[in-house]
Write a protein that holds these residues in place. Sequence first.
Motif, PDB file in Angstrom:
ATOM      1  N   MET A  29      51.187  16.760 -73.154  1.00  0.00           N
ATOM      2  CA  MET A  29      51.340  17.472 -74.429  1.00  0.00           C
ATOM      3  C   MET A  29      50.556  18.794 -74.388  1.00  0.00           C
ATOM      4  O   MET A  29      49.577  18.985 -75.109  1.00  0.00           O
ATOM      5  CB  MET A  29      50.896  16.566 -75.595  1.00  0.00           C
ATOM      6  N   PRO A  30      51.019  19.739 -73.554  1.00  0.00           N
ATOM      7  CA  PRO A  30      50.251  20.978 -73.362  1.00  0.00           C
ATOM      8  C   PRO A  30      50.154  21.851 -74.611  1.00  0.00           C
ATOM      9  O   PRO A  30      49.148  22.540 -74.799  1.00  0.00           O
ATOM     10  CB  PRO A  30      51.027  21.700 -72.250  1.00  0.00           C
ATOM     11  N   VAL A  31      51.179  21.838 -75.443  1.00  0.00           N
ATOM     12  CA  VAL A  31      51.138  22.691 -76.644  1.00  0.00           C
ATOM     13  C   VAL A  31      50.063  22.163 -77.606  1.00  0.00           C
ATOM     14  O   VAL A  31      49.229  22.919 -78.120  1.00  0.00           O
ATOM     15  CB  VAL A  31      52.531  22.730 -77.331  1.00  0.00           C
ATOM     16  N   LEU A  32      50.078  20.861 -77.795  1.00  0.00           N
ATOM     17  CA  LEU A  32      49.086  20.261 -78.691  1.00  0.00           C
ATOM     18  C   LEU A  32      47.671  20.408 -78.114  1.00  0.00           C
ATOM     19  O   LEU A  32      46.706  20.599 -78.859  1.00  0.00           O
ATOM     20  CB  LEU A  32      49.441  18.784 -78.922  1.00  0.00           C
ATOM     21  N   ASN A  33      47.557  20.361 -76.790  1.00  0.00           N
ATOM     22  CA  ASN A  33      46.243  20.568 -76.163  1.00  0.00           C
ATOM     23  C   ASN A  33      45.694  21.949 -76.510  1.00  0.00           C
ATOM     24  O   ASN A  33      44.515  22.119 -76.788  1.00  0.00           O
ATOM     25  CB  ASN A  33      46.343  20.452 -74.632  1.00  0.00           C
ATOM     26  N   ARG A  34      46.601  22.913 -76.515  1.00  0.00           N
ATOM     27  CA  ARG A  34      46.181  24.278 -76.827  1.00  0.00           C
ATOM     28  C   ARG A  34      45.718  24.378 -78.286  1.00  0.00           C
ATOM     29  O   ARG A  34      44.728  25.045 -78.595  1.00  0.00           O
ATOM     30  CB  ARG A  34      47.399  25.180 -76.607  1.00  0.00           C
ATOM     31  N   ILE A  35      46.448  23.699 -79.147  1.00  0.00           N
ATOM     32  CA  ILE A  35      46.063  23.722 -80.568  1.00  0.00           C
ATOM     33  C   ILE A  35      44.732  22.987 -80.766  1.00  0.00           C
ATOM     34  O   ILE A  35      43.892  23.412 -81.556  1.00  0.00           O
ATOM     35  CB  ILE A  35      47.207  23.129 -81.415  1.00  0.00           C
ATOM     36  N   ARG A  36      44.548  21.908 -79.999  1.00  0.00           N
ATOM     37  CA  ARG A  36      43.257  21.197 -80.105  1.00  0.00           C
ATOM     38  C   ARG A  36      42.093  22.135 -79.756  1.00  0.00           C
ATOM     39  O   ARG A  36      41.083  22.174 -80.454  1.00  0.00           O
ATOM     40  CB  ARG A  36      43.241  19.990 -79.169  1.00  0.00           C
ATOM     41  N   GLU A  37      42.297  22.926 -78.697  1.00  0.00           N
ATOM     42  CA  GLU A  37      41.222  23.856 -78.301  1.00  0.00           C
ATOM     43  C   GLU A  37      40.933  24.856 -79.427  1.00  0.00           C
ATOM     44  O   GLU A  37      39.780  25.153 -79.735  1.00  0.00           O
ATOM     45  CB  GLU A  37      41.609  24.601 -77.015  1.00  0.00           C
ATOM     46  N   GLN A  38      42.012  25.361 -80.053  1.00  0.00           N
ATOM     47  CA  GLN A  38      41.819  26.299 -81.184  1.00  0.00           C
ATOM     48  C   GLN A  38      41.067  25.609 -82.320  1.00  0.00           C
ATOM     49  O   GLN A  38      40.135  26.163 -82.903  1.00  0.00           O
ATOM     50  CB  GLN A  38      43.176  26.752 -81.729  1.00  0.00           C
ATOM     51  N   GLU A  40      39.105  23.067 -82.200  1.00  0.00           N
ATOM     52  CA  GLU A  40      37.691  22.797 -81.862  1.00  0.00           C
ATOM     53  C   GLU A  40      36.835  24.031 -82.147  1.00  0.00           C
ATOM     54  O   GLU A  40      35.723  23.921 -82.640  1.00  0.00           O
ATOM     55  CB  GLU A  40      37.575  22.392 -80.377  1.00  0.00           C
ATOM     56  N   ARG A  41      37.407  25.192 -81.844  1.00  0.00           N
ATOM     57  CA  ARG A  41      36.659  26.447 -82.078  1.00  0.00           C
ATOM     58  C   ARG A  41      36.589  26.782 -83.569  1.00  0.00           C
ATOM     59  O   ARG A  41      35.544  27.098 -84.097  1.00  0.00           O
ATOM     60  CB  ARG A  41      37.365  27.614 -81.370  1.00  0.00           C
ATOM     61  N   GLU A  42      37.744  26.670 -84.252  1.00  0.00           N
ATOM     62  CA  GLU A  42      37.844  27.218 -85.612  1.00  0.00           C
ATOM     63  C   GLU A  42      37.489  26.220 -86.713  1.00  0.00           C
ATOM     64  O   GLU A  42      37.223  26.608 -87.836  1.00  0.00           O
ATOM     65  CB  GLU A  42      39.279  27.728 -85.854  1.00  0.00           C
ATOM     66  N   GLN A  43      37.558  24.913 -86.409  1.00  0.00           N
ATOM     67  CA  GLN A  43      37.220  23.857 -87.394  1.00  0.00           C
ATOM     68  C   GLN A  43      37.949  24.055 -88.737  1.00  0.00           C
ATOM     69  O   GLN A  43      37.311  24.123 -89.799  1.00  0.00           O
ATOM     70  CB  GLN A  43      35.699  23.816 -87.612  1.00  0.00           C
ATOM     71  N   PRO A  44      39.300  24.136 -88.721  1.00  0.00           N
ATOM     72  CA  PRO A  44      40.012  24.424 -89.975  1.00  0.00           C
ATOM     73  C   PRO A  44      39.908  23.318 -91.029  1.00  0.00           C
ATOM     74  O   PRO A  44      40.133  23.574 -92.207  1.00  0.00           O
ATOM     75  CB  PRO A  44      41.470  24.574 -89.518  1.00  0.00           C
ATOM     76  N   THR A  60      51.124   9.754 -81.646  1.00  0.00           N
ATOM     77  CA  THR A  60      50.546   9.905 -82.982  1.00  0.00           C
ATOM     78  C   THR A  60      49.025   9.822 -82.917  1.00  0.00           C
ATOM     79  O   THR A  60      48.312  10.566 -83.599  1.00  0.00           O
ATOM     80  CB  THR A  60      51.081   8.791 -83.900  1.00  0.00           C
ATOM     81  N   ALA A  61      48.536   8.900 -82.091  1.00  0.00           N
ATOM     82  CA  ALA A  61      47.084   8.744 -81.957  1.00  0.00           C
ATOM     83  C   ALA A  61      46.474  10.054 -81.481  1.00  0.00           C
ATOM     84  O   ALA A  61      45.422  10.487 -81.966  1.00  0.00           O
ATOM     85  CB  ALA A  61      46.780   7.620 -80.962  1.00  0.00           C
ATOM     86  N   TYR A  62      47.164  10.709 -80.557  1.00  0.00           N
ATOM     87  CA  TYR A  62      46.608  11.971 -80.061  1.00  0.00           C
ATOM     88  C   TYR A  62      46.621  13.039 -81.155  1.00  0.00           C
ATOM     89  O   TYR A  62      45.666  13.805 -81.302  1.00  0.00           O
ATOM     90  CB  TYR A  62      47.338  12.436 -78.794  1.00  0.00           C
ATOM     91  N   LEU A  63      47.683  13.074 -81.966  1.00  0.00           N
ATOM     92  CA  LEU A  63      47.689  14.013 -83.099  1.00  0.00           C
ATOM     93  C   LEU A  63      46.478  13.748 -84.002  1.00  0.00           C
ATOM     94  O   LEU A  63      45.798  14.686 -84.429  1.00  0.00           O
ATOM     95  CB  LEU A  63      48.993  13.880 -83.905  1.00  0.00           C
ATOM     96  N   ALA A  64      46.219  12.478 -84.292  1.00  0.00           N
ATOM     97  CA  ALA A  64      45.080  12.143 -85.166  1.00  0.00           C
ATOM     98  C   ALA A  64      43.781  12.673 -84.556  1.00  0.00           C
ATOM     99  O   ALA A  64      42.914  13.204 -85.255  1.00  0.00           O
ATOM    100  CB  ALA A  64      45.006  10.634 -85.371  1.00  0.00           C
ATOM    101  N   LYS A  65      43.666  12.568 -83.232  1.00  0.00           N
ATOM    102  CA  LYS A  65      42.451  13.055 -82.560  1.00  0.00           C
ATOM    103  C   LYS A  65      42.354  14.591 -82.641  1.00  0.00           C
ATOM    104  O   LYS A  65      41.267  15.146 -82.766  1.00  0.00           O
ATOM    105  CB  LYS A  65      42.437  12.599 -81.092  1.00  0.00           C
ATOM    106  N   VAL A  66      43.503  15.251 -82.592  1.00  0.00           N
ATOM    107  CA  VAL A  66      43.507  16.718 -82.691  1.00  0.00           C
ATOM    108  C   VAL A  66      43.067  17.153 -84.096  1.00  0.00           C
ATOM    109  O   VAL A  66      42.293  18.105 -84.266  1.00  0.00           O
ATOM    110  CB  VAL A  66      44.907  17.281 -82.339  1.00  0.00           C
ATOM    111  N   ILE A  67      43.548  16.433 -85.111  1.00  0.00           N
ATOM    112  CA  ILE A  67      43.158  16.773 -86.490  1.00  0.00           C
ATOM    113  C   ILE A  67      41.647  16.534 -86.656  1.00  0.00           C
ATOM    114  O   ILE A  67      40.936  17.328 -87.277  1.00  0.00           O
ATOM    115  CB  ILE A  67      43.960  15.922 -87.518  1.00  0.00           C
ATOM    116  N   LYS A  68      41.170  15.450 -86.058  1.00  0.00           N
ATOM    117  CA  LYS A  68      39.727  15.165 -86.116  1.00  0.00           C
ATOM    118  C   LYS A  68      38.941  16.255 -85.372  1.00  0.00           C
ATOM    119  O   LYS A  68      37.890  16.698 -85.843  1.00  0.00           O
ATOM    120  CB  LYS A  68      39.443  13.786 -85.499  1.00  0.00           C
ATOM    121  N   ALA A  69      39.480  16.702 -84.254  1.00  0.00           N
ATOM    122  CA  ALA A  69      38.809  17.773 -83.493  1.00  0.00           C
ATOM    123  C   ALA A  69      38.693  19.040 -84.334  1.00  0.00           C
ATOM    124  O   ALA A  69      37.799  19.864 -84.124  1.00  0.00           O
ATOM    125  CB  ALA A  69      39.580  18.064 -82.206  1.00  0.00           C
TER     126      ALA A  69
END
Length: 420
Positions: A29-38, A40-44, A60-69
């Motif tokens: 999931m490279p696109v979501l990985n990129r958003i996770r990095e953003q 992590e930096r921006e903490q929206p 879905t679990a990974y999406l939840a982790k990205v939102i938490k990130a």
Amino acid sequence: MSVKENSIVRDLSLAPEGHLKIDWVQAHMPVLNRIREQFEREQPFKGLKVAISLHLEAKTAYLAKVIKAGGAEVAITGSNPLSTQDDVCAALVEDGITVFAKYNPDPVEYKELMVKALETGPDLIIDDGGDLVTILHSERPDLLSKVRGGAEETTTGILRLKAMEKEGELKFPVVAVNDAFCKYLFDNRYGTGQSVWDGINRTTNLVVAGKTVVVVGYGWCGKGVAMRAKGLGANVIVTEIDAIKAVEAYMDGFAVMPMLEAAKQGDFFVTVTGNRDVIRGEHYEVMKDGAILSNAGHFDVEVNKPELDALSTGKRTVRRNIEEYQLKDGRSIYLLAEGRLVNLAAGDGHPAEIMDMTFALQAMSLKYVNEQYESIGSKVLNVPYELDEQVARYKLESLGTGIDQLSEEQRSYLDSWTEH
Ligand SMILES: NC(=O)c1ccc[n+]([C@@H]2O[C@H](COP(=O)([O-])OP(=O)(O)OC[C@H]3O[C@@H](n4cnc5c(N)ncnc54)[C@H](O)[C@@H]3O)[C@@H](O)[C@H]2O)c1
């Protein structure tokens, strides 16, 4: 209470298997990985609570982790009793996400788990099919005032939300993620197309080539299911209620006919309409002995089960996720996964690369609605085109490919009505 004490899952010791599943999808999931990095930096979502109801498997679990990130406190529940994977739930708890979900809870508990997710007091919501938002508005309006907005995953949920909006009942903005190009063109068409056949094949272990497949509904999902059935060597029949979609199916090379005719011919049936009772008593009456029914639409109402029960003398489970209905006249009709979404209830859902784009849209839409909720007001809104396009660009970059740019001359030619 800690996340672990608060969560309701089947078995926390299943976590290692769940982590492996989540790691596998994350790697695809490279696109979501990129958003996770953003994020992590921006903490929206710093300081905010997010409640999610989605098919609770690894993507879905990974999406939840990205939102938490992105700084959120996340609570998650399922969106279908049969699509929750217990090992994934256990892993998420270890990852600090509050989980209220189990595989196959009874209907009362299923709803209680959803209510628990709402009782965490979310500022933002991600929903799939509209259940979370509906329960919130109809049964727990006390929790409404805190909610800034949400994002909805699927066609059926958007239809329900638009009905709420029309009646003036919707109390916050919801982004219609399903209606983004990077959602329905890929998720509904290619995701459903592939994963439905994965679910049917792994469940039945039968050949599709040479058989007749009836696809009920030629929307975005139906197109994918029909296309992949053809690829497997089936003779495909499409049934529709929309004349334009029916002509499209015909031009795509499929036989088109009313369901009552198709019912006599089908070996496999896949309903994917978002509508109810599209296969019902009169159709069961004329089906071949051994016909196999499945549904890929959001709710388990497309294949009318009470009418199938009424025609049967008994039923038994002949394989995991296959119910044989023994009809009074001696025929058998088989129903997969209790008529619930066959790709999720009897499979792992869409491929990770597909959900990469869908969940990138979810994550970006949630950020957008959080930033803009005051000016948007209580309505169903489309994903802004720039976000949709950005997901496509990230996807192309992840594939290592690019596209051309318009030259100034080309842009002015396209913008002009005199230059031609
Ligand atoms: N299984 C999955 O993973 C998955 C993924 C995306 C969407 N969905 C769900 O699948 C369903 C369909 O989604 P879509 O995006 O294809 O919707 P869509 O609106 O594009 O297509 C639905 C089609 O069904 C047709 N239809 C309605 N009633 C019918 C009937 N009685 N007989 C024949 N055709 C009929 C409509 O004319 C339409 O062409 C929805 O419930 C959606 O939420 C499931």
